[in-house]
Design a protein around this motif. Structure first.
Motif, PDB file in Angstrom:
ATOM      1  N   VAL A   1     -32.091  24.513 -60.310  1.00  0.00           N
ATOM      2  CA  VAL A   1     -32.992  23.373 -60.136  1.00  0.00           C
ATOM      3  C   VAL A   1     -32.845  22.388 -61.285  1.00  0.00           C
ATOM      4  N   THR A   2     -32.656  22.886 -62.511  1.00  0.00           N
ATOM      5  CA  THR A   2     -32.666  22.015 -63.692  1.00  0.00           C
ATOM      6  C   THR A   2     -31.303  21.846 -64.368  1.00  0.00           C
ATOM      7  N   LEU A   3     -30.518  22.926 -64.453  1.00  0.00           N
ATOM      8  CA  LEU A   3     -29.324  22.887 -65.307  1.00  0.00           C
ATOM      9  C   LEU A   3     -28.208  21.970 -64.809  1.00  0.00           C
ATOM     10  N   PRO A   4     -27.878  21.911 -63.504  1.00  0.00           N
ATOM     11  CA  PRO A   4     -26.822  20.976 -63.091  1.00  0.00           C
ATOM     12  C   PRO A   4     -27.123  19.528 -63.478  1.00  0.00           C
ATOM     13  N   LYS A   5     -28.368  19.083 -63.254  1.00  0.00           N
ATOM     14  CA  LYS A   5     -28.735  17.716 -63.640  1.00  0.00           C
ATOM     15  C   LYS A   5     -28.735  17.574 -65.153  1.00  0.00           C
ATOM     16  N   MET A   6     -29.121  18.621 -65.858  1.00  0.00           N
ATOM     17  CA  MET A   6     -29.093  18.613 -67.317  1.00  0.00           C
ATOM     18  C   MET A   6     -27.667  18.412 -67.814  1.00  0.00           C
ATOM     19  N   LEU A   7     -26.713  19.088 -67.185  1.00  0.00           N
ATOM     20  CA  LEU A   7     -25.303  18.967 -67.575  1.00  0.00           C
ATOM     21  C   LEU A   7     -24.774  17.560 -67.294  1.00  0.00           C
ATOM     22  N   VAL A   8     -25.157  16.995 -66.150  1.00  0.00           N
ATOM     23  CA  VAL A   8     -24.734  15.633 -65.811  1.00  0.00           C
ATOM     24  C   VAL A   8     -25.267  14.640 -66.836  1.00  0.00           C
ATOM     25  N   ASN A   9     -26.535  14.799 -67.213  1.00  0.00           N
ATOM     26  CA  ASN A   9     -27.147  13.871 -68.177  1.00  0.00           C
ATOM     27  C   ASN A   9     -26.534  13.979 -69.567  1.00  0.00           C
ATOM     28  N   LEU A  10     -26.015  15.162 -69.897  1.00  0.00           N
ATOM     29  CA  LEU A  10     -25.386  15.335 -71.212  1.00  0.00           C
ATOM     30  C   LEU A  10     -24.119  14.500 -71.362  1.00  0.00           C
ATOM     31  N   VAL A  11     -23.443  14.227 -70.256  1.00  0.00           N
ATOM     32  CA  VAL A  11     -22.209  13.439 -70.329  1.00  0.00           C
ATOM     33  C   VAL A  11     -22.393  12.049 -69.732  1.00  0.00           C
ATOM     34  N   SER A  12     -23.646  11.692 -69.440  1.00  0.00           N
ATOM     35  CA  SER A  12     -23.929  10.392 -68.843  1.00  0.00           C
ATOM     36  C   SER A  12     -24.631   9.498 -69.855  1.00  0.00           C
TER      37      SER A  12
ATOM     38  N   THR B   1     -26.706   6.976 -68.902  1.00  0.00           N
ATOM     39  CA  THR B   1     -28.007   6.547 -68.384  1.00  0.00           C
ATOM     40  C   THR B   1     -29.060   7.650 -68.479  1.00  0.00           C
ATOM     41  N   GLN B   2     -28.686   8.902 -68.234  1.00  0.00           N
ATOM     42  CA  GLN B   2     -29.599  10.052 -68.287  1.00  0.00           C
ATOM     43  C   GLN B   2     -30.839   9.819 -67.426  1.00  0.00           C
ATOM     44  N   THR B   3     -30.616   9.471 -66.166  1.00  0.00           N
ATOM     45  CA  THR B   3     -31.718   9.178 -65.252  1.00  0.00           C
ATOM     46  C   THR B   3     -31.711  10.144 -64.067  1.00  0.00           C
ATOM     47  N   ILE B   4     -32.846  10.172 -63.380  1.00  0.00           N
ATOM     48  CA  ILE B   4     -32.987  10.908 -62.130  1.00  0.00           C
ATOM     49  C   ILE B   4     -33.815  10.034 -61.201  1.00  0.00           C
ATOM     50  N   SER B   5     -33.499  10.029 -59.925  1.00  0.00           N
ATOM     51  CA  SER B   5     -34.257   9.207 -58.979  1.00  0.00           C
ATOM     52  C   SER B   5     -35.693   9.712 -58.889  1.00  0.00           C
ATOM     53  N   PHE B   6     -36.580   8.846 -58.445  1.00  0.00           N
ATOM     54  CA  PHE B   6     -37.996   9.211 -58.337  1.00  0.00           C
ATOM     55  C   PHE B   6     -38.170  10.374 -57.347  1.00  0.00           C
ATOM     56  N   ALA B   7     -37.470  10.295 -56.216  1.00  0.00           N
ATOM     57  CA  ALA B   7     -37.530  11.375 -55.224  1.00  0.00           C
ATOM     58  C   ALA B   7     -36.905  12.656 -55.769  1.00  0.00           C
ATOM     59  N   GLY B   8     -35.791  12.493 -56.502  1.00  0.00           N
ATOM     60  CA  GLY B   8     -35.137  13.658 -57.104  1.00  0.00           C
ATOM     61  C   GLY B   8     -36.022  14.327 -58.137  1.00  0.00           C
ATOM     62  N   CYS B   9     -36.779  13.523 -58.878  1.00  0.00           N
ATOM     63  CA  CYS B   9     -37.713  14.063 -59.870  1.00  0.00           C
ATOM     64  C   CYS B   9     -38.803  14.876 -59.175  1.00  0.00           C
ATOM     65  N   GLY B  10     -39.307  14.358 -58.055  1.00  0.00           N
ATOM     66  CA  GLY B  10     -40.328  15.079 -57.298  1.00  0.00           C
ATOM     67  C   GLY B  10     -39.800  16.390 -56.758  1.00  0.00           C
ATOM     68  N   ALA B  11     -38.571  16.364 -56.228  1.00  0.00           N
ATOM     69  CA  ALA B  11     -37.965  17.591 -55.692  1.00  0.00           C
ATOM     70  C   ALA B  11     -37.730  18.604 -56.797  1.00  0.00           C
ATOM     71  N   GLN B  12     -37.252  18.122 -57.957  1.00  0.00           N
ATOM     72  CA  GLN B  12     -37.013  19.023 -59.084  1.00  0.00           C
ATOM     73  C   GLN B  12     -38.298  19.683 -59.546  1.00  0.00           C
ATOM     74  N   MET B  13     -39.373  18.904 -59.683  1.00  0.00           N
ATOM     75  CA  MET B  13     -40.656  19.473 -60.085  1.00  0.00           C
ATOM     76  C   MET B  13     -41.159  20.482 -59.056  1.00  0.00           C
ATOM     77  N   CYS B  14     -41.068  20.127 -57.793  1.00  0.00           N
ATOM     78  CA  CYS B  14     -41.566  20.988 -56.723  1.00  0.00           C
ATOM     79  C   CYS B  14     -40.906  22.359 -56.768  1.00  0.00           C
ATOM     80  N   PHE B  15     -39.584  22.373 -56.816  1.00  0.00           N
ATOM     81  CA  PHE B  15     -38.871  23.649 -56.777  1.00  0.00           C
ATOM     82  C   PHE B  15     -38.969  24.398 -58.105  1.00  0.00           C
ATOM     83  N   PHE B  16     -39.093  23.668 -59.207  1.00  0.00           N
ATOM     84  CA  PHE B  16     -39.281  24.327 -60.496  1.00  0.00           C
ATOM     85  C   PHE B  16     -40.605  25.095 -60.515  1.00  0.00           C
ATOM     86  N   ILE B  17     -41.677  24.442 -60.038  1.00  0.00           N
ATOM     87  CA  ILE B  17     -42.977  25.118 -59.965  1.00  0.00           C
ATOM     88  C   ILE B  17     -42.909  26.273 -58.964  1.00  0.00           C
ATOM     89  N   LEU B  18     -42.309  26.012 -57.808  1.00  0.00           N
ATOM     90  CA  LEU B  18     -42.205  27.028 -56.752  1.00  0.00           C
ATOM     91  C   LEU B  18     -41.564  28.301 -57.272  1.00  0.00           C
TER      92      LEU B  18
END
Length: 317
Positions: A76-87, A89-106
Protein backbone atom coordinates in the motif's frame (compact mmCIF):
# COMPACT_ATOMS: atom_id res chain seq x y z
CA UNK A 1 -20.96 15.57 -3.13
CA UNK A 2 -22.49 18.98 -2.57
CA UNK A 3 -21.01 22.25 -3.72
CA UNK A 4 -19.71 23.14 -0.25
CA UNK A 5 -17.84 19.87 -0.02
CA UNK A 6 -16.15 20.01 -3.41
CA UNK A 7 -12.40 19.69 -3.01
CA UNK A 8 -9.95 22.33 -4.21
CA UNK A 9 -6.99 19.96 -3.89
CA UNK A 10 -6.29 17.66 -6.85
CA UNK A 11 -2.99 16.24 -5.65
CA UNK A 12 -1.05 16.04 -2.40
CA UNK A 13 2.66 16.60 -1.90
CA UNK A 14 4.39 14.08 0.37
CA UNK A 15 7.36 15.88 1.94
CA UNK A 16 8.60 12.96 4.02
CA UNK A 17 11.71 12.61 1.85
CA UNK A 18 12.56 16.32 1.60
CA UNK A 19 15.35 15.76 4.15
CA UNK A 20 17.03 13.27 1.79
CA UNK A 21 17.20 15.35 -1.38
CA UNK A 22 20.99 15.01 -1.53
CA UNK A 23 20.97 11.32 -0.55
CA UNK A 24 18.18 9.85 -2.65
CA UNK A 25 20.06 6.72 -3.71
CA UNK A 26 20.74 5.37 -0.21
CA UNK A 27 17.12 5.61 1.10
CA UNK A 28 15.86 4.13 -2.19
CA UNK A 29 18.22 1.15 -1.94
CA UNK A 30 17.35 0.57 1.73
CA UNK A 31 13.58 0.80 1.26
CA UNK A 32 13.69 -1.33 -1.90
CA UNK A 33 15.83 -3.98 -0.16
CA UNK A 34 13.52 -4.21 2.84
CA UNK A 35 10.43 -4.26 0.60
CA UNK A 36 11.89 -7.10 -1.46
CA UNK A 37 12.82 -9.01 1.70
CA UNK A 38 9.30 -8.51 3.11
CA UNK A 39 7.70 -9.77 -0.11
CA UNK A 40 9.98 -12.79 -0.48
CA UNK A 41 9.80 -13.76 3.19
CA UNK A 42 6.03 -13.48 3.51
CA UNK A 43 5.34 -15.15 0.15
CA UNK A 44 7.64 -18.00 1.17
CA UNK A 45 5.79 -18.52 4.48
CA UNK A 46 2.48 -18.28 2.62
CA UNK A 47 3.54 -21.03 0.18
CA UNK A 48 5.14 -23.25 2.82
CA UNK A 49 2.10 -23.19 5.11
CA UNK A 50 -0.18 -24.04 2.17
CA UNK A 51 1.74 -26.94 0.61
CA UNK A 52 3.13 -28.66 3.72
CA UNK A 53 0.66 -31.12 5.24
CA UNK A 54 2.22 -30.81 8.72
CA UNK A 55 1.36 -27.10 8.83
CA UNK A 56 -2.39 -27.49 8.28
CA UNK A 57 -3.29 -26.38 11.81
CA UNK A 58 -5.14 -23.29 13.15
CA UNK A 59 -1.87 -21.62 14.19
CA UNK A 60 -0.49 -21.76 10.65
CA UNK A 61 -3.85 -20.88 9.13
CA UNK A 62 -3.69 -17.58 11.03
CA UNK A 63 -0.01 -17.19 10.13
CA UNK A 64 -0.96 -17.49 6.44
CA UNK A 65 -3.46 -14.70 6.95
CA UNK A 66 -0.80 -12.61 8.70
CA UNK A 67 1.72 -13.13 5.90
CA UNK A 68 -0.87 -12.19 3.26
CA UNK A 69 -1.72 -9.10 5.32
CA UNK A 70 1.95 -8.07 5.50
CA UNK A 71 2.28 -8.38 1.72
CA UNK A 72 -0.75 -6.11 1.25
CA UNK A 73 0.27 -3.78 4.06
CA UNK A 74 3.71 -3.03 2.62
CA UNK A 75 2.41 -2.80 -0.96
CA UNK A 76 0.00 0.00 0.00
CA UNK A 77 2.79 2.45 0.91
CA UNK A 78 6.23 1.26 -0.22
CA UNK A 79 5.87 1.27 -4.06
CA UNK A 80 4.72 4.91 -4.00
CA UNK A 81 7.43 5.67 -1.44
CA UNK A 82 10.05 4.27 -3.84
CA UNK A 83 8.66 6.30 -6.76
CA UNK A 84 8.77 9.50 -4.69
CA UNK A 85 12.38 8.85 -3.70
CA UNK A 86 13.47 9.15 -7.33
CA UNK A 87 10.90 11.76 -8.34
CA UNK A 88 11.24 15.52 -8.14
CA UNK A 89 7.54 16.20 -7.53
CA UNK A 90 6.87 13.63 -4.75
CA UNK A 91 3.10 13.88 -5.20
CA UNK A 92 0.10 11.57 -5.04
CA UNK A 93 -3.32 12.23 -6.56
CA UNK A 94 -6.16 13.16 -4.23
CA UNK A 95 -8.01 9.93 -5.09
CA UNK A 96 -4.80 7.92 -4.73
CA UNK A 97 -4.24 9.46 -1.29
CA UNK A 98 -7.74 8.40 -0.24
CA UNK A 99 -7.21 4.86 -1.52
CA UNK A 100 -3.83 4.63 0.22
CA UNK A 101 -5.30 5.78 3.54
CA UNK A 102 -8.28 3.45 3.22
CA UNK A 103 -6.24 0.32 2.62
CA UNK A 104 -3.56 1.30 5.12
CA UNK A 105 -6.19 1.57 7.87
CA UNK A 106 -7.96 -1.57 6.62
CA UNK A 107 -4.86 -3.76 6.74
CA UNK A 108 -3.60 -2.19 9.98
CA UNK A 109 -6.86 -2.74 11.90
CA UNK A 110 -7.19 -6.24 10.46
CA UNK A 111 -3.69 -7.07 11.67
CA UNK A 112 -4.50 -5.82 15.19
CA UNK A 113 -7.55 -8.08 15.33
CA UNK A 114 -5.70 -11.03 13.80
CA UNK A 115 -2.84 -10.77 16.30
CA UNK A 116 -5.38 -10.98 19.14
CA UNK A 117 -7.00 -14.01 17.47
CA UNK A 118 -3.59 -15.66 17.26
CA UNK A 119 -3.04 -14.99 20.96
CA UNK A 120 -6.41 -16.60 21.74
CA UNK A 121 -5.42 -19.61 19.63
CA UNK A 122 -2.26 -20.06 21.73
CA UNK A 123 -4.30 -19.60 24.92
CA UNK A 124 -6.67 -22.43 24.00
CA UNK A 125 -3.80 -24.67 22.82
CA UNK A 126 -1.81 -24.28 26.08
CA UNK A 127 -4.47 -23.70 28.72
CA UNK A 128 -7.19 -26.03 27.35
CA UNK A 129 -5.39 -28.57 25.13
CA UNK A 130 -8.14 -31.22 25.42
CA UNK A 131 -10.72 -28.78 24.04
CA UNK A 132 -8.44 -27.36 21.33
CA UNK A 133 -9.66 -29.47 18.40
CA UNK A 134 -13.28 -28.69 19.19
CA UNK A 135 -12.82 -25.02 20.08
CA UNK A 136 -10.55 -24.16 17.14
CA UNK A 137 -12.13 -26.15 14.32
CA UNK A 138 -12.01 -24.98 10.69
CA UNK A 139 -15.34 -23.14 10.82
CA UNK A 140 -14.44 -21.24 14.00
CA UNK A 141 -11.01 -20.29 12.60
CA UNK A 142 -12.54 -19.14 9.31
CA UNK A 143 -15.07 -16.95 11.15
CA UNK A 144 -12.35 -15.46 13.38
CA UNK A 145 -10.20 -14.57 10.36
CA UNK A 146 -13.22 -13.24 8.45
CA UNK A 147 -14.26 -11.17 11.47
CA UNK A 148 -10.82 -9.55 11.57
CA UNK A 149 -11.10 -8.63 7.88
CA UNK A 150 -14.67 -7.34 8.24
CA UNK A 151 -13.71 -5.03 11.12
CA UNK A 152 -10.74 -3.73 9.09
CA UNK A 153 -12.93 -3.09 6.03
CA UNK A 154 -15.62 -1.25 8.01
CA UNK A 155 -13.13 0.96 9.85
CA UNK A 156 -10.97 1.62 6.77
CA UNK A 157 -13.83 2.66 4.50
CA UNK A 158 -15.69 4.45 7.31
CA UNK A 159 -12.77 6.71 8.25
CA UNK A 160 -11.76 7.38 4.66
CA UNK A 161 -15.26 8.39 3.57
CA UNK A 162 -15.76 10.62 6.62
CA UNK A 163 -12.41 12.38 6.06
CA UNK A 164 -12.35 12.70 2.26
CA UNK A 165 -15.86 14.19 2.08
CA UNK A 166 -14.55 17.18 4.03
CA UNK A 167 -13.39 20.33 2.17
CA UNK A 168 -9.68 20.43 1.20
CA UNK A 169 -9.17 23.99 -0.01
CA UNK A 170 -5.93 25.01 1.73
CA UNK A 171 -2.43 23.58 1.70
CA UNK A 172 -1.75 20.31 -0.11
CA UNK A 173 1.59 19.54 1.59
CA UNK A 174 2.03 16.94 4.33
CA UNK A 175 5.25 16.18 6.17
CA UNK A 176 5.01 12.41 5.83
CA UNK A 177 5.95 9.48 3.58
CA UNK A 178 2.35 8.44 2.89
CA UNK A 179 -1.25 9.54 3.46
CA UNK A 180 -1.61 8.79 7.16
CA UNK A 181 -4.73 9.92 9.02
CA UNK A 182 -3.50 12.81 11.18
CA UNK A 183 -1.23 14.45 8.54
CA UNK A 184 -4.12 14.42 6.05
CA UNK A 185 -6.55 15.82 8.61
CA UNK A 186 -4.27 18.88 8.97
CA UNK A 187 -5.10 19.76 5.35
CA UNK A 188 -8.84 20.00 5.94
CA UNK A 189 -10.21 23.55 5.69
CA UNK A 190 -12.63 23.26 8.62
CA UNK A 191 -12.41 22.22 12.26
CA UNK A 192 -11.62 18.50 12.52
CA UNK A 193 -11.91 17.88 16.26
CA UNK A 194 -14.85 15.51 15.74
CA UNK A 195 -12.86 13.50 13.17
CA UNK A 196 -9.82 13.40 15.44
CA UNK A 197 -12.04 12.21 18.30
CA UNK A 198 -13.46 9.49 16.03
CA UNK A 199 -9.93 8.36 15.11
CA UNK A 200 -8.92 8.30 18.78
CA UNK A 201 -12.05 6.32 19.70
CA UNK A 202 -11.31 3.82 16.94
CA UNK A 203 -7.74 3.55 18.18
CA UNK A 204 -8.95 2.68 21.66
CA UNK A 205 -11.57 0.20 20.44
CA UNK A 206 -9.73 -1.60 17.67
CA UNK A 207 -6.05 -1.19 18.57
CA UNK A 208 -5.85 -1.04 22.37
CA UNK A 209 -8.74 -3.48 22.95
CA UNK A 210 -7.08 -6.27 20.91
CA UNK A 211 -3.81 -5.45 22.68
CA UNK A 212 -5.50 -5.87 26.08
CA UNK A 213 -6.95 -9.19 24.91
CA UNK A 214 -3.43 -10.26 23.92
CA UNK A 215 -2.11 -9.28 27.36
CA UNK A 216 -4.95 -11.17 29.06
CA UNK A 217 -4.34 -14.28 26.92
CA UNK A 218 -0.63 -14.28 27.67
CA UNK A 219 -1.20 -13.61 31.35
CA UNK A 220 -3.27 -16.81 31.51
CA UNK A 221 -0.77 -18.65 29.29
CA UNK A 222 2.20 -17.73 31.50
CA UNK A 223 0.26 -18.69 34.61
CA UNK A 224 -0.49 -22.12 33.09
CA UNK A 225 3.10 -22.63 31.85
CA UNK A 226 4.60 -21.88 35.27
CA UNK A 227 2.42 -24.62 36.78
CA UNK A 228 3.75 -27.26 34.37
CA UNK A 229 5.88 -29.86 36.20
CA UNK A 230 8.18 -30.58 33.26
CA UNK A 231 10.94 -28.13 32.31
CA UNK A 232 10.84 -29.47 28.76
CA UNK A 233 7.10 -28.86 28.60
CA UNK A 234 7.54 -25.29 29.84
CA UNK A 235 10.27 -24.64 27.28
CA UNK A 236 8.16 -26.04 24.42
CA UNK A 237 5.14 -23.97 25.46
CA UNK A 238 7.21 -20.78 25.71
CA UNK A 239 8.83 -21.42 22.31
CA UNK A 240 5.43 -21.68 20.58
CA UNK A 241 4.49 -18.24 21.91
CA UNK A 242 7.77 -16.34 21.66
CA UNK A 243 7.57 -15.55 17.92
CA UNK A 244 4.08 -14.12 18.26
CA UNK A 245 5.08 -12.05 21.29
CA UNK A 246 8.03 -10.51 19.44
CA UNK A 247 5.82 -9.65 16.44
CA UNK A 248 3.19 -8.09 18.72
CA UNK A 249 5.85 -6.04 20.52
CA UNK A 250 7.25 -4.67 17.24
CA UNK A 251 3.85 -3.86 15.76
CA UNK A 252 2.20 -2.35 18.83
CA UNK A 253 5.31 -0.69 20.23
CA UNK A 254 5.58 1.83 17.41
CA UNK A 255 1.93 2.00 16.32
CA UNK A 256 0.55 2.74 19.79
CA UNK A 257 3.22 5.37 20.45
CA UNK A 258 2.30 7.26 17.26
CA UNK A 259 -1.48 7.10 17.41
CA UNK A 260 -1.97 7.55 21.14
CA UNK A 261 0.26 10.58 21.68
CA UNK A 262 -1.17 14.13 21.33
CA UNK A 263 -0.87 15.54 17.82
CA UNK A 264 1.76 18.28 17.58
CA UNK A 265 4.16 19.76 15.09
CA UNK A 266 7.15 18.63 17.14
CA UNK A 267 6.05 15.00 16.99
CA UNK A 268 5.79 14.91 13.19
CA UNK A 269 9.51 14.41 12.63
CA UNK A 270 9.82 11.49 15.04
CA UNK A 271 6.55 9.98 13.77
CA UNK A 272 7.91 9.77 10.24
CA UNK A 273 10.79 7.56 11.33
CA UNK A 274 8.66 5.47 13.68
CA UNK A 275 6.27 4.96 10.76
CA UNK A 276 9.15 3.51 8.77
CA UNK A 277 9.57 0.88 11.50
CA UNK A 278 6.04 -0.52 11.30
CA UNK A 279 5.61 -0.03 7.53
CA UNK A 280 9.05 -1.31 6.44
CA UNK A 281 10.97 -3.11 9.18
CA UNK A 282 8.18 -5.00 10.98
CA UNK A 283 6.78 -6.75 7.85
CA UNK A 284 10.37 -7.62 6.89
CA UNK A 285 11.30 -9.09 10.27
CA UNK A 286 8.07 -11.03 10.87
CA UNK A 287 8.82 -13.93 8.48
CA UNK A 288 12.43 -14.02 9.73
CA UNK A 289 11.22 -14.22 13.35
CA UNK A 290 8.75 -17.00 12.58
CA UNK A 291 11.18 -19.01 10.44
CA UNK A 292 14.13 -18.73 12.85
CA UNK A 293 12.15 -19.46 16.02
CA UNK A 294 9.77 -22.11 14.67
CA UNK A 295 11.13 -25.63 14.24
CA UNK A 296 8.21 -26.83 12.10
CA UNK A 297 8.63 -23.99 9.58
CA UNK A 298 12.40 -24.56 9.43
CA UNK A 299 11.82 -28.26 8.73
CA UNK A 300 9.18 -27.45 6.10
CA UNK A 301 11.57 -25.00 4.40
CA UNK A 302 14.40 -27.56 4.33
CA UNK A 303 12.05 -30.23 3.03
CA UNK A 304 10.64 -27.99 0.29
CA UNK A 305 14.06 -26.72 -0.81
CA UNK A 306 15.46 -30.26 -0.74
CA UNK A 307 12.54 -31.55 -2.82
CA UNK A 308 13.04 -28.79 -5.38
CA UNK A 309 16.78 -29.43 -5.64
CA UNK A 310 16.14 -33.17 -6.02
CA UNK A 311 13.63 -32.55 -8.83
CA UNK A 312 16.12 -30.27 -10.62
CA UNK A 313 18.89 -32.89 -10.38
CA UNK A 314 16.51 -35.58 -11.63
CA UNK A 315 15.39 -33.46 -14.60
CA UNK A 316 19.02 -32.72 -15.51
CA UNK A 317 19.82 -36.43 -15.35
Amino acid sequence: MGKDNQTCVTEIQLLGFSDFQSLQVLPFVLVFTFYLMALVGNILILIITIIDSVLQTPMYFFLRNLSFLEICYTSVTLPKMLVNLVSETQTISFAGCGAQMCFFILFGITECCLLSVMAYDRYVAICHPLQYTLSMNQIVCAWMAAGSWIVGILVGFGHTISIFTLPFCGSNRINHFFCDVFPVLRLVSIDTHKNEAAVTTTTVLFILAPFLLILLSYGLIISTILKMPSAEGRHKAFSTCSSHLIVVSLFYGTGTFIYMQPSSEQSQGSNRFLSLVYTVLTPTFNPIIYSLRNKEIRCALRKTIGRKMFSQVTSMG
